[in-house]
Design a protein around this motif. Structure first.
Motif, PDB file in Angstrom:
ATOM      1  N   LEU A  75       0.824  -1.216   0.000  1.00 59.97           N
ATOM      2  CA  LEU A  75       0.000   0.000   0.000  1.00 59.97           C
ATOM      3  C   LEU A  75       0.855   1.261   0.000  1.00 59.97           C
ATOM      4  CD1 LEU A  75      -2.911  -0.821   2.491  1.00 59.97           C
ATOM      5  CD2 LEU A  75      -2.939  -0.871   0.000  1.00 59.97           C
ATOM      6  N   GLY A  76       2.083   1.164   0.518  1.00 57.83           N
ATOM      7  CA  GLY A  76       2.952   2.335   0.591  1.00 57.83           C
ATOM      8  C   GLY A  76       2.368   3.422   1.484  1.00 57.83           C
ATOM      9  N   VAL A  77       2.662   4.665   1.130  1.00 58.00           N
ATOM     10  CA  VAL A  77       2.117   5.806   1.870  1.00 58.00           C
ATOM     11  C   VAL A  77       0.939   6.419   1.117  1.00 58.00           C
ATOM     12  CG1 VAL A  77       4.268   6.365   3.079  1.00 58.00           C
ATOM     13  CG2 VAL A  77       3.850   7.313   0.801  1.00 58.00           C
ATOM     14  N   GLY A  78       0.393   5.661   0.177  1.00 54.98           N
ATOM     15  CA  GLY A  78      -0.733   6.165  -0.594  1.00 54.98           C
ATOM     16  C   GLY A  78      -1.926   6.567   0.245  1.00 54.98           C
ATOM     17  N   PRO A  79      -2.359   5.745   1.223  1.00 56.99           N
ATOM     18  CA  PRO A  79      -3.498   6.156   2.068  1.00 56.99           C
ATOM     19  C   PRO A  79      -3.238   7.461   2.807  1.00 56.99           C
ATOM     20  CG  PRO A  79      -3.080   3.812   2.326  1.00 56.99           C
ATOM     21  CD  PRO A  79      -1.946   4.360   1.504  1.00 56.99           C
ATOM     22  N   TYR A  80      -2.005   7.668   3.259  1.00 56.97           N
ATOM     23  CA  TYR A  80      -1.699   8.902   3.989  1.00 56.97           C
ATOM     24  C   TYR A  80      -1.744  10.111   3.059  1.00 56.97           C
ATOM     25  CZ  TYR A  80       0.763  12.195   7.018  1.00 56.97           C
ATOM     26  OH  TYR A  80       1.109  13.287   7.767  1.00 56.97           O
ATOM     27  N   ILE A  81      -1.241   9.952   1.836  1.00 56.25           N
ATOM     28  CA  ILE A  81      -1.278  11.054   0.867  1.00 56.25           C
ATOM     29  C   ILE A  81      -2.722  11.417   0.544  1.00 56.25           C
ATOM     30  CG2 ILE A  81      -0.666  11.742  -1.482  1.00 56.25           C
ATOM     31  CD1 ILE A  81       1.751   9.916  -1.260  1.00 56.25           C
ATOM     32  N   THR A  82      -3.526  10.399   0.253  1.00 52.37           N
ATOM     33  CA  THR A  82      -4.942  10.650  -0.040  1.00 52.37           C
ATOM     34  C   THR A  82      -5.635  11.307   1.142  1.00 52.37           C
ATOM     35  OG1 THR A  82      -4.939   8.671  -1.447  1.00 52.37           O
ATOM     36  CG2 THR A  82      -7.074   9.590  -0.823  1.00 52.37           C
ATOM     37  N   GLN A 112      -3.211  16.836  12.167  1.00 55.07           N
ATOM     38  CA  GLN A 112      -2.340  15.720  11.791  1.00 55.07           C
ATOM     39  C   GLN A 112      -2.870  14.401  12.350  1.00 55.07           C
ATOM     40  OE1 GLN A 112       1.740  16.272  12.939  1.00 55.07           O
ATOM     41  NE2 GLN A 112       2.493  14.675  11.580  1.00 55.07           N
ATOM     42  N   ASN A 113      -3.380  14.432  13.574  1.00 60.23           N
ATOM     43  CA  ASN A 113      -3.968  13.219  14.152  1.00 60.23           C
ATOM     44  C   ASN A 113      -5.213  12.782  13.380  1.00 60.23           C
ATOM     45  OD1 ASN A 113      -2.028  13.035  16.197  1.00 60.23           O
ATOM     46  ND2 ASN A 113      -3.214  14.313  17.599  1.00 60.23           N
ATOM     47  N   ILE A 114      -6.031  13.761  12.990  1.00 57.12           N
ATOM     48  CA  ILE A 114      -7.207  13.441  12.176  1.00 57.12           C
ATOM     49  C   ILE A 114      -6.786  12.808  10.855  1.00 57.12           C
ATOM     50  CG2 ILE A 114      -9.176  14.435  10.946  1.00 57.12           C
ATOM     51  CD1 ILE A 114      -9.351  16.549  13.152  1.00 57.12           C
ATOM     52  N   ALA A 119      -6.279   8.159   7.298  1.00 58.93           N
ATOM     53  CA  ALA A 119      -5.358   7.302   6.548  1.00 58.93           C
ATOM     54  C   ALA A 119      -5.529   5.837   6.952  1.00 58.93           C
ATOM     55  CB  ALA A 119      -3.917   7.750   6.779  1.00 58.93           C
ATOM     56  N   LEU A 120      -5.755   5.589   8.237  1.00 62.57           N
ATOM     57  CA  LEU A 120      -5.989   4.214   8.696  1.00 62.57           C
ATOM     58  C   LEU A 120      -7.257   3.637   8.080  1.00 62.57           C
ATOM     59  CD1 LEU A 120      -5.354   1.821  10.544  1.00 62.57           C
ATOM     60  CD2 LEU A 120      -6.566   3.018  12.395  1.00 62.57           C
ATOM     61  N   ALA A 121      -8.318   4.439   8.062  1.00 68.39           N
ATOM     62  CA  ALA A 121      -9.573   3.966   7.459  1.00 68.39           C
ATOM     63  C   ALA A 121      -9.402   3.697   5.971  1.00 68.39           C
ATOM     64  CB  ALA A 121     -10.672   5.002   7.693  1.00 68.39           C
ATOM     65  N   LEU A 122      -8.691   4.590   5.269  1.00 65.38           N
ATOM     66  CA  LEU A 122      -8.457   4.389   3.836  1.00 65.38           C
ATOM     67  C   LEU A 122      -7.582   3.168   3.581  1.00 65.38           C
ATOM     68  CD1 LEU A 122      -7.864   8.075   2.657  1.00 65.38           C
ATOM     69  CD2 LEU A 122      -9.863   6.646   2.235  1.00 65.38           C
ATOM     70  N   ALA A 123      -6.597   2.929   4.452  1.00 64.18           N
ATOM     71  CA  ALA A 123      -5.736   1.758   4.296  1.00 64.18           C
ATOM     72  C   ALA A 123      -6.548   0.471   4.431  1.00 64.18           C
ATOM     73  CB  ALA A 123      -4.604   1.789   5.329  1.00 64.18           C
ATOM     74  N   VAL A 124      -7.483   0.447   5.376  1.00 62.37           N
ATOM     75  CA  VAL A 124      -8.335  -0.730   5.557  1.00 62.37           C
ATOM     76  C   VAL A 124      -9.191  -0.957   4.310  1.00 62.37           C
ATOM     77  CG1 VAL A 124     -10.240  -1.697   6.886  1.00 62.37           C
ATOM     78  CG2 VAL A 124      -8.365  -0.534   8.068  1.00 62.37           C
ATOM     79  N   LEU A 125      -9.776   0.119   3.789  1.00 65.88           N
ATOM     80  CA  LEU A 125     -10.618  -0.009   2.590  1.00 65.88           C
ATOM     81  C   LEU A 125      -9.807  -0.468   1.390  1.00 65.88           C
ATOM     82  CD1 LEU A 125     -12.879   3.178   2.931  1.00 65.88           C
ATOM     83  CD2 LEU A 125     -13.508   0.796   3.372  1.00 65.88           C
ATOM     84  N   GLN A 126      -8.614   0.113   1.197  1.00 64.94           N
ATOM     85  CA  GLN A 126      -7.784  -0.287   0.066  1.00 64.94           C
ATOM     86  C   GLN A 126      -7.316  -1.727   0.202  1.00 64.94           C
ATOM     87  OE1 GLN A 126      -4.638   2.459  -0.889  1.00 64.94           O
ATOM     88  NE2 GLN A 126      -5.956   4.244  -0.708  1.00 64.94           N
ATOM     89  N   LEU A 157      -1.229  -5.783   5.338  1.00 60.65           N
ATOM     90  CA  LEU A 157      -1.154  -4.613   4.456  1.00 60.65           C
ATOM     91  C   LEU A 157      -1.387  -3.317   5.230  1.00 60.65           C
ATOM     92  CD1 LEU A 157      -3.088  -5.905   1.307  1.00 60.65           C
ATOM     93  CD2 LEU A 157      -0.647  -5.361   1.441  1.00 60.65           C
ATOM     94  N   VAL A 158      -2.400  -3.331   6.111  1.00 57.19           N
ATOM     95  CA  VAL A 158      -2.697  -2.133   6.898  1.00 57.19           C
ATOM     96  C   VAL A 158      -1.543  -1.821   7.843  1.00 57.19           C
ATOM     97  CG1 VAL A 158      -4.257  -1.126   8.601  1.00 57.19           C
ATOM     98  CG2 VAL A 158      -5.188  -2.481   6.719  1.00 57.19           C
ATOM     99  N   ALA A 159      -0.999  -2.846   8.501  1.00 56.89           N
ATOM    100  CA  ALA A 159       0.122  -2.634   9.420  1.00 56.89           C
ATOM    101  C   ALA A 159       1.351  -2.113   8.679  1.00 56.89           C
ATOM    102  CB  ALA A 159       0.461  -3.947  10.138  1.00 56.89           C
ATOM    103  N   GLY A 160       1.608  -2.642   7.487  1.00 64.56           N
ATOM    104  CA  GLY A 160       2.748  -2.158   6.702  1.00 64.56           C
ATOM    105  C   GLY A 160       2.604  -0.707   6.306  1.00 64.56           C
ATOM    106  N   SER A 161       1.382  -0.299   5.935  1.00 69.66           N
ATOM    107  CA  SER A 161       1.148   1.095   5.574  1.00 69.66           C
ATOM    108  C   SER A 161       1.354   2.021   6.771  1.00 69.66           C
ATOM    109  CB  SER A 161      -0.276   1.254   5.019  1.00 69.66           C
ATOM    110  OG  SER A 161      -0.569   2.603   4.742  1.00 69.66           O
ATOM    111  N   GLN A 162       0.828   1.636   7.931  1.00 70.00           N
ATOM    112  CA  GLN A 162       0.981   2.461   9.134  1.00 70.00           C
ATOM    113  C   GLN A 162       2.440   2.523   9.582  1.00 70.00           C
ATOM    114  OE1 GLN A 162      -1.770   4.218  10.413  1.00 70.00           O
ATOM    115  NE2 GLN A 162      -2.486   3.431   8.459  1.00 70.00           N
ATOM    116  N   PHE A 163       3.170   1.421   9.420  1.00 69.06           N
ATOM    117  CA  PHE A 163       4.597   1.416   9.769  1.00 69.06           C
ATOM    118  C   PHE A 163       5.371   2.371   8.864  1.00 69.06           C
ATOM    119  CE2 PHE A 163       8.895  -0.440   9.411  1.00 69.06           C
ATOM    120  CZ  PHE A 163       9.277  -0.375  10.742  1.00 69.06           C
ATOM    121  N   LEU A 164       5.009   2.421   7.583  1.00 67.50           N
ATOM    122  CA  LEU A 164       5.683   3.341   6.654  1.00 67.50           C
ATOM    123  C   LEU A 164       5.399   4.794   7.018  1.00 67.50           C
ATOM    124  CD1 LEU A 164       5.591   2.076   2.955  1.00 67.50           C
ATOM    125  CD2 LEU A 164       7.538   2.433   4.461  1.00 67.50           C
ATOM    126  N   ILE A 165       4.168   5.088   7.430  1.00 70.72           N
ATOM    127  CA  ILE A 165       3.841   6.450   7.852  1.00 70.72           C
ATOM    128  C   ILE A 165       4.689   6.848   9.055  1.00 70.72           C
ATOM    129  CG2 ILE A 165       2.004   7.914   8.805  1.00 70.72           C
ATOM    130  CD1 ILE A 165       0.011   6.261   7.182  1.00 70.72           C
TER     131      ILE A 165
END
Length: 430
Positions: A75-82, A112-114, A119-126, A157-165
């Protein structure tokens, strides 16, 4: 640029920051080749074939090939960017978020917390879309079965995205440059060796589209694109400003001349990313839905035919211009600038304060935005035309070049600012 990095390496503090950044990026690359459990990589590659022009292709380029192999950091940092884009836009639409943005550092941390929660919700959906939709047939075939393997892949996948953030935040805080931008940058340039090896193998084996003169043409075109993007990124229109002299007590203030720097490309790469994502959405949906909808999309809405390529480029070009004006409208408010100038005794020579200044700034921004948007549109659309009509493999397109050049310029400026601040501190200590 190389001199800036060499001088920074000689300074102990900056050298430690650079080494920390390299270490974190090495962790990113290691996780990018770490496969997920219960995933058949060969089936993933077969499903991914033919998606270079879709939204999957864009995400795979940004993640450095993580989606192509369905790695831990797919997933990369895509959810965070979106999430950052969505929250930024909502800040202007929701009064509560707008109020938080005006509360200084405390408000910024809350926003930033919001952004992280979104980003977590988007990562789960993706992750659900990838596992249960696009790559459903590649999970649990040979290495497991049932719902549990897919649930584990989604959580991974979700954990990997959050770790990258988290890694991106560490780089921003303790390293060099913006962490999220650095991760995207490394993901893009990490594909360059594979591209060169592919060209060499294609030329050696006589594969169509990999002739040596096309390789040289691609190198020259890439170099021209980099130079063009460099000038486009650094280009600015300087509006002269004069401050009137005023006496306060026994002191005189004002009287100096300065300027308002208006960037030709204020919005950066965001118009290209948004436009490419919108144009790629039909093809990505076709991969999930299939059937007649997929046939219609492949015939008319993707750059695989002459008509599809021309239509794709025209719409992409128009969307880039539209989003460039949209983002510039958000970032630059002529009325606010005019109001601040008038309150501080400033004025533009030859332009009356108030509404004439607002109209003047608005017209200038409108003209330079058009120039910047056309430049972005050309860089984004030209590789598409060349890929089809000249049969050239343009693996690293205009979007990748714009992102890479922007990150390098940003990092260089940050290093120069750090070195300059260090010189000031040394002078004050003496």
């Amino acid at each position: 640029m190389l001199k800036t990095f060499a001088n920074a390496w000689k300074i102990k503090d900056l050298r430690e920051k650079m080494l920390f950044t390299l270490m974190m990026l090495a962790v990113f690359r290691l996780g990018n080749i770490l496969p997920l459990p219960f995933v058949n990589v060969q089936v993933v590659k077969s499903i991914y074939e033919g998606t270079a022009g879709s939204l999957l292709g864009i995400v795979n380029t940004i993640t450095g090939g993580g989606l192509e192999s369905l790695s831990v950091f797919a997933l990369g940092v895509g959810p965070y960017i979106t999430s950052s884009i969505v929250v930024q836009l909502l800040t202007f639409a929701i009064p509560a978020l707008e109020e938080l943005s005006k509360q200084g550092e405390a408000g910024r941390k809350k926003i930033q917390n919001i952004t992280k929660y979104v980003a977590l919700a988007l990562a789960v959906l993706q992750a659900i879309g990838i596992v249960l939709g696009i790559f459903n047939d590649a999970i649990g075939i040979f290495n497991g079965s049932g719902t549990l393997p897919k649930l584990i892949v989604i959580l991974s996948l979700v954990a990997g995205s959050q770790f990258l953030i988290w890694i991106g935040e560490l780089i921003t805080e303790k390293g060099i440059g913006n962490g999220v931008s650095m991760i995207i940058f490394i993901g893009i340039i990490s594909r360059i060796p594979n591209v060169i090896i592919g060209w060499i193998n294609g030329i050696s084996n006589g594969v169509a589209g990999y002739e040596w003169y096309k390789f040289i043409f691609t190198l020259v075109l890439s170099l021209i694109s980099i130079i063009f993007v460099l000038y486009l990124t650094n280009g600015e229109r300087r509006i002269p400003v004069q401050y009137a002299k005023r006496v306060v007590g026994r002191k005189m203030y004002g009287g100096q001349s300065t300027h308002i720097p208006l960037k030709v490309n204020m919005s950066g790469v965001m118009p290209v990313i948004f436009s490419s994502a919108i144009m790629a959405l039909p093809q990505t949906l076709a991969l999930i839905i299939g059937g007649g909808f997929a046939n219609f999309v492949n015939k008319y809405l993707v750059p695989t035919t002459a008509f599809g390529t021309i239509f794709y480029v025209i719409v992409l070009f128009a969307l880039v211009i539209l989003f460039a004006y949209f983002y510039n409208t958000i970032q630059f408010n002529p009325y606010e600038y005019s109001k601040n100038l008038q309150q501080n005794g400033g004025f533009i020579p030859g332009i009356r304060p108030g509404k004439p200044t607002t109209d003047y700034l608005g017209s200038i921004v409108s003209r330079i935005t058009l120039i910047g948007a056309i430049g972005l549109g050309l860089v984004a659309a030209l590789p598409r035309l060349l890929s089809y009509f000249l049969n050239i493999n343009m693996t690293l397109g205009g979007t990748s070049i714009i992102i890479a050049v922007g990150v390098i310029i940003e990092t260089q400026k940050q290093l120069e600012a750090m070195m300059q601040l260090r010189h000031y501190k040394g002078f004050l200590n003496k």
